[in-house]
Design a protein around this motif. Structure first.
Motif, PDB file in Angstrom:
ATOM      1  N   ASP A   1      -2.857  -6.348  -8.304  1.00 59.43           N
ATOM      2  CA  ASP A   1      -2.995  -7.292  -7.196  1.00 59.43           C
ATOM      3  C   ASP A   1      -3.161  -6.491  -5.920  1.00 59.43           C
ATOM      4  N   VAL A   2      -4.180  -6.832  -5.137  1.00 60.05           N
ATOM      5  CA  VAL A   2      -4.448  -6.051  -3.935  1.00 60.05           C
ATOM      6  C   VAL A   2      -4.030  -6.854  -2.708  1.00 60.05           C
ATOM      7  N   SER A   3      -3.315  -6.201  -1.769  1.00 67.16           N
ATOM      8  CA  SER A   3      -2.959  -6.905  -0.539  1.00 67.16           C
ATOM      9  C   SER A   3      -3.122  -5.974   0.651  1.00 67.16           C
ATOM     10  N   VAL A   4      -3.448  -6.570   1.805  1.00 66.84           N
ATOM     11  CA  VAL A   4      -3.586  -5.768   3.024  1.00 66.84           C
ATOM     12  C   VAL A   4      -2.199  -5.693   3.653  1.00 66.84           C
ATOM     13  N   ALA A   5      -1.590  -4.496   3.640  1.00 64.65           N
ATOM     14  CA  ALA A   5      -0.224  -4.366   4.139  1.00 64.65           C
ATOM     15  C   ALA A   5      -0.209  -4.224   5.658  1.00 64.65           C
ATOM     16  N   ALA A   6      -1.262  -3.637   6.235  1.00 67.06           N
ATOM     17  CA  ALA A   6      -1.318  -3.494   7.685  1.00 67.06           C
ATOM     18  C   ALA A   6      -2.767  -3.295   8.104  1.00 67.06           C
ATOM     19  N   SER A   7      -3.090  -3.787   9.305  1.00 65.50           N
ATOM     20  CA  SER A   7      -4.433  -3.557   9.838  1.00 65.50           C
ATOM     21  C   SER A   7      -4.336  -3.440  11.349  1.00 65.50           C
ATOM     22  N   LEU A   8      -5.258  -2.668  11.918  1.00 62.61           N
ATOM     23  CA  LEU A   8      -5.204  -2.434  13.359  1.00 62.61           C
ATOM     24  C   LEU A   8      -6.617  -2.142  13.850  1.00 62.61           C
ATOM     25  N   HIS A   9      -6.956  -2.627  15.043  1.00 59.84           N
ATOM     26  CA  HIS A   9      -8.228  -2.232  15.667  1.00 59.84           C
ATOM     27  C   HIS A   9      -7.971  -2.071  17.145  1.00 59.84           C
ATOM     28  N   VAL A  10      -8.608  -1.067  17.720  1.00 58.40           N
ATOM     29  CA  VAL A  10      -8.370  -0.745  19.121  1.00 58.40           C
ATOM     30  C   VAL A  10      -8.816  -1.903  20.026  1.00 58.40           C
ATOM     31  N   ASP A  11      -9.810  -2.635  19.573  1.00 53.84           N
ATOM     32  CA  ASP A  11     -10.324  -3.767  20.330  1.00 53.84           C
ATOM     33  C   ASP A  11      -9.580  -5.017  19.881  1.00 53.84           C
ATOM     34  N   ALA A  12      -8.871  -5.638  20.828  1.00 52.74           N
ATOM     35  CA  ALA A  12      -8.016  -6.768  20.456  1.00 52.74           C
ATOM     36  C   ALA A  12      -8.811  -7.886  19.782  1.00 52.74           C
ATOM     37  N   GLY A  13     -10.038  -8.142  20.258  1.00 50.22           N
ATOM     38  CA  GLY A  13     -10.861  -9.193  19.662  1.00 50.22           C
ATOM     39  C   GLY A  13     -11.186  -8.876  18.224  1.00 50.22           C
ATOM     40  N   ARG A  14     -11.612  -7.645  17.991  1.00 50.40           N
ATOM     41  CA  ARG A  14     -11.958  -7.245  16.620  1.00 50.40           C
ATOM     42  C   ARG A  14     -10.715  -7.179  15.741  1.00 50.40           C
ATOM     43  N   HIS A  15      -9.602  -6.830  16.359  1.00 47.74           N
ATOM     44  CA  HIS A  15      -8.334  -6.764  15.625  1.00 47.74           C
ATOM     45  C   HIS A  15      -8.021  -8.129  15.013  1.00 47.74           C
ATOM     46  N   ALA A  16      -8.124  -9.171  15.852  1.00 48.34           N
ATOM     47  CA  ALA A  16      -7.835 -10.528  15.370  1.00 48.34           C
ATOM     48  C   ALA A  16      -8.853 -10.947  14.323  1.00 48.34           C
ATOM     49  N   LEU A  17     -10.118 -10.586  14.586  1.00 51.04           N
ATOM     50  CA  LEU A  17     -11.195 -10.975  13.670  1.00 51.04           C
ATOM     51  C   LEU A  17     -11.025 -10.299  12.300  1.00 51.04           C
ATOM     52  N   LEU A  18     -10.671  -9.027  12.360  1.00 52.91           N
ATOM     53  CA  LEU A  18     -10.493  -8.247  11.131  1.00 52.91           C
ATOM     54  C   LEU A  18      -9.350  -8.830  10.297  1.00 52.91           C
ATOM     55  N   ARG A  19      -8.291  -9.217  10.989  1.00 60.08           N
ATOM     56  CA  ARG A  19      -7.147  -9.823  10.283  1.00 60.08           C
ATOM     57  C   ARG A  19      -7.549 -11.106   9.589  1.00 60.08           C
ATOM     58  N   GLU A  20      -8.302 -11.922  10.337  1.00 57.68           N
ATOM     59  CA  GLU A  20      -8.703 -13.199   9.772  1.00 57.68           C
ATOM     60  C   GLU A  20      -9.631 -12.971   8.576  1.00 57.68           C
ATOM     61  N   LEU A  21     -10.535 -12.017   8.775  1.00 53.74           N
ATOM     62  CA  LEU A  21     -11.490 -11.712   7.702  1.00 53.74           C
ATOM     63  C   LEU A  21     -10.765 -11.262   6.439  1.00 53.74           C
TER      64      LEU A  21
END
Ligand code: ADP
Length: 566
Positions: A181-201
């Motif tokens: 089972d694969v899960s995203v344990a943490a994610s981060l992006h320097v650009d706050a907009g992309r950070h939120a988008l990446l999380r949602e994606l």
């Protein structure tokens, strides 16, 4: 002058901040926000406080290169109420680098009209040279971070902050459980907009190692991978639907370096670094540092997992000791009461010179015997568990008829079943011969049948035996309390029970021992159940090396009516 009410979000929309550094600092010096780009510009991680409007370790320089007094620095001026309009600044950072920034500093008024905070915004006038990678410092900081808590997963997000923006614009930490089972344990992006988008994606389209073209092969092979993700080509290859494609395109193409999280030969997932400038390739040194960091993280996660398991084992042992002492004590109470009573009666009768009536003695002895049998069954179970744990379960295999064994055990249970008003039925139309250990086979059937009586709520219990070629099958079906779906797998584990010990005594060992024996025979045991409707336990045992004619001559004549296909 802007104004700020309690609870207002920082007065900037996150999408505008693409390459803009910004910070919101309260008059008290508390830093409310400090974005990742500000970290890139000033070469510092987000501070929690600043003193006199001075960013830690940073100096604003005059054109002659001398530092401005701290009260003349833009943030200090804004906090004093002055609007600092767009200007070009030279800042000396703590790493010794001089950077040219264009920025503004704006005071923010609170509800009382006084300056409550200031916003600092910056843009780099010229491309900032790539920061020097201080590998040993990075690894030391990671070590300190990972060592601070036993809650492994809580440290993963802060860990990524060590990599972003120093090494990349974004980072992901993906974990894979032993059952893939694969899960995203943490994610981060320097650009706050992309950070939120990446999380949602990632939450809407979680990584799937079975899909080709993505990062999947990192999990599968445990290899280092460099690819370009979210480029047109990658989107075409991997997008699962139009919305997925749209979101990937919005995040935009990134160079990607993925290293496995490997510890003690297991791949636990991957650490992934993203870079928005796809032309800026990851170099060998960066790969080495990332691989080392991933290795340390994996060891740490593995240790945290082992620690959790060890704690769970200790908890289970303590709980078991509580139940075991209770279970051992239960038969001892009636046993010692009966013996005491008899002793008293014997003393009184002896004093009166009368003989002791035999029926009283034999009634007491019956109780004593029943409780002693119960005690020895408990002790046998405990001994079996320690034998199984030590891998010392030895089998003495002989040719046996499973149908006769089932009939014999059923016969042994008849008095107990009659006493509780449970009807017992046997369907074993033909002998089913195989090579098994008699005592262990009897133990397995006894465990299943005694559970069927115990949890069968007095409803009929059916025992069936048949064979399909080289596999013998035995089922025990009751119509009792049943088992919840989420408990079906668990009850075969050591000490696991799905009922409260207030209603049903037991150590939670019977099914564990059953499964261990069945597996030692090379077979399987399966439970099917519906709460309130009853349970069916099915054993399938290979019949072993027996003469061919036993397989054909004694096979069940056609499918039996109890066959449930499986
Ligand atoms: P014990 O009966 O001593 O608790 P077992 O290992 O034999 O231990 O069984 C584990 C658990 O599985 C039981 O506590 C009970 O919750 C559940 N269970 C086993 N057999 C049945 C059954 N026939 N019907 C309902 N529940 C059952």
């Amino acid at each position: 002058m802007a104004s700020l009410k309690d609870g207002d979000a920082p007065p900037l929309s996150s999408r505008v901040m693409d390459a803009e550094g910004w910070a919101l600092v309260e008059h008290s010096g508390r830093v409310v926000a400090f974005n990742a780009q500000a970290s890139v510009h000033f070469g510092i991680p987000a501070p929690t406080t600043v003193e006199h409007g001075r960013l830690p370790g940073c100096e604003w320089l005059r054109s002659d290169g001398t530092p401005l007094p701290s009260h003349e620095a833009p943030l200090a001026r804004a906090l004093a109420g002055e609007q600092v309009d767009t200007a070009e600044w030279t800042v000396l950072r703590p790493d010794g680098m001089r950077v040219r920034l264009q920025g503004t500093a704006t005071p923010v008024k609170g509800g009382d009209g006084r300056v409550a905070a200031a916003v600092l915004r910056t843009r780099a006038v010229e491309a900032l040279p790539a920061p020097l990678l201080d590998a040993s410092r990075l690894l030391a900081e990671a070590g300190a971070l990972l060592g601070t808590s036993v809650d492994a997963e809580a440290q993963l997000e802060p860990l990524l902050k060590l990599l972003v923006p120093t090494l990349g614009d974004g980072a992901l930490l993906i974990l894979m459980s032993p059952d893939a089972d694969v899960s995203v344990a943490a994610s981060l992006h320097v650009d706050a907009g992309r950070h939120a988008l990446l999380r949602e994606l990632l939450s809407r389209y979680p990584p799937d190692p079975t899909l080709p073209g993505g990062l999947s092969h990192v999990f599968v092979t445990g290899a280092v991978a460099r690819l370009c993700v979210m480029s047109d080509e990658h989107v075409t290859l991997t997008a699962r639907d139009a919305e997925h494609a749209r979101m990937m395109r919005e995040v935009g193409p990134h160079g990607c370096l993925s290293v496995p999280l490997a510890a003690r030969g297991n791949v636990l997932g991957a650490l992934i670094l993203l870079r928005a400038n796809v032309l800026h390739a990851f170099d060998a040194e960066e790969e080495r540092v990332l691989a080392e960091l991933a290795h340390r993280t994996a060891l740490y996660l593995e240790n945290a997992r082992l620690l959790k398991e060890a704690r769970e084992a200790v908890r289970q042992r303590d709980e078991f000791l509580g139940i075991a002492s209770h279970e051992l004590k239960t038969p001892l109470t009636p046993l010692s009461l009966k013996v005491q009573l008899l002793q008293k009666q014997v003393t009184v009768l002896a004093r009166e010179g009368k003989p002791v009536p035999t029926e009283r003695v034999s009634e007491t002895l019956e109780v004593v015997q029943r409780q002693v049998r119960r005690l020895s069954r408990l002790v046998d179970n405990l001994l079996d568990v320690s034998r199984i744990s030590a891998g010392r379960l030895r089998l003495e295999v002989e040719e046996l008829d499973l149908a006769s064994v089932a009939a014999e055990i059923l016969y042994r249970f008849a008095p107990a079943a009659q006493q509780q008003g449970t009807e017992l039925e046997l369907h074993a139309p033909v002998p089913v011969v195989g090579r098994w250990d008699r005592l262990r086979l009897e133990q397995v059937v006894t465990n299943l049948l005694s559970n069927a009586l115990k949890y069968g709520a007095g409803h009929p219990v059916v025992l069936s035996v048949d064979a399909r070629g080289t596999v013998a099958r035995l089922t025990v079906k009751d119509h009792g309390i049943g088992i919840a779906p989420e408990d079906l797998a668990r009850i075969f584990e050591r000490f696991e029970r799905a009922v409260s010990d207030r209603h049903y005594g037991g150590l939670g060992l019977g099914l564990y021992i059953t499964r261990q024996i069945v597996e030692a025979f090379g077979g399987t045991v399966l439970a099917q159940s519906e709460p309130g409707q009853g349970s069916t336990f099915t054993l399938e045992l290979p019949r072993g090396d027996i003469p061919e004619e036993w397989l054909t001559a004694h096979a069940a004549p056609g499918p039996t009516s109890e066959s449930e296909g499986g």
